[in-house]
Design a protein around this motif. Structure first.
Motif, PDB file in Angstrom:
ATOM      1  N   GLY A   5       0.829  -1.195   0.000  1.00 18.19           N
ATOM      2  CA  GLY A   5       0.000   0.000   0.000  1.00 18.19           C
ATOM      3  C   GLY A   5       0.862   1.242   0.000  1.00 18.19           C
ATOM      4  N   ASN A   6       0.230   2.393   0.239  1.00 21.42           N
ATOM      5  CA  ASN A   6       0.918   3.675   0.221  1.00 21.42           C
ATOM      6  C   ASN A   6       1.129   4.193   1.638  1.00 21.42           C
ATOM      7  N   ILE A   7       2.260   4.867   1.850  1.00 24.27           N
ATOM      8  CA  ILE A   7       2.554   5.454   3.158  1.00 24.27           C
ATOM      9  C   ILE A   7       1.565   6.577   3.420  1.00 24.27           C
ATOM     10  N   SER A   8       0.926   6.530   4.592  1.00 23.27           N
ATOM     11  CA  SER A   8      -0.007   7.574   4.985  1.00 23.27           C
ATOM     12  C   SER A   8       0.709   8.636   5.824  1.00 23.27           C
ATOM     13  N   HIS A   9       1.362   8.197   6.904  1.00 25.19           N
ATOM     14  CA  HIS A   9       2.089   9.113   7.775  1.00 25.19           C
ATOM     15  C   HIS A   9       2.969   8.319   8.738  1.00 25.19           C
ATOM     16  N   VAL A  10       3.692   9.028   9.584  1.00 24.62           N
ATOM     17  CA  VAL A  10       4.503   8.408  10.633  1.00 24.62           C
ATOM     18  C   VAL A  10       3.851   8.759  11.962  1.00 24.62           C
ATOM     19  N   SER A  11       3.607   7.743  12.805  1.00 22.08           N
ATOM     20  CA  SER A  11       2.931   7.973  14.076  1.00 22.08           C
ATOM     21  C   SER A  11       3.874   8.610  15.091  1.00 22.08           C
ATOM     22  N   SER A  12       3.310   9.024  16.213  1.00 21.31           N
ATOM     23  CA  SER A  12       4.111   9.655  17.262  1.00 21.31           C
ATOM     24  C   SER A  12       5.063   8.665  17.931  1.00 21.31           C
ATOM     25  N   LYS A  13       4.772   7.369  17.815  1.00 21.53           N
ATOM     26  CA  LYS A  13       5.646   6.340  18.395  1.00 21.53           C
ATOM     27  C   LYS A  13       6.710   5.862  17.426  1.00 21.53           C
ATOM     28  N   GLY A  14       6.767   6.462  16.231  1.00 26.97           N
ATOM     29  CA  GLY A  14       7.800   6.110  15.270  1.00 26.97           C
ATOM     30  C   GLY A  14       7.428   4.997  14.310  1.00 26.97           C
TER      31      GLY A  14
END
Length: 92
Positions: A5-14
């Protein structure tokens, strides 16, 4: 390798969050389009038709590198993953 799939975002936990159309196995290796392993599938959550996949990066890769790569396609390895949990005893 199959498209994850496609990268959506990076979470606060990395963790790298990917929007997918398929459900991979937990612990399956995740690769970039260049064939470089970036991590493993850590968690699957959200709707069943288009789930979100949480990818735990390997130690050598910093998740900040993927903050400005939103929309890039990631791939999952199709090799069988060692199953977790307790094993059943074999009968002789």
């Amino acid at each position: 390798m199959k498209s994850l799939g496609n990268i959506s975002h990076v979470s606060s936990k990395g963790r790298i969050i990917v929007r997918s159309t398929r459900t991979p196995q937990l612990g399956a290796p995740v690769f970039t389009s260049e064939g470089r392993m970036i991590g493993k599938v850590h968690d699957i959550f959200g709707p069943t038709r288009n789930p979100y996949i949480s990818v735990k990066p390997v130690r050598a890769i910093k998740p900040e590198k993927f903050e400005n790569r939103a929309g890039e396609t990631l791939y999952v390895g199709i090799k069988n993953v060692k199953k977790w949990g307790r094993r059943k005893r074999r009968r002789k």
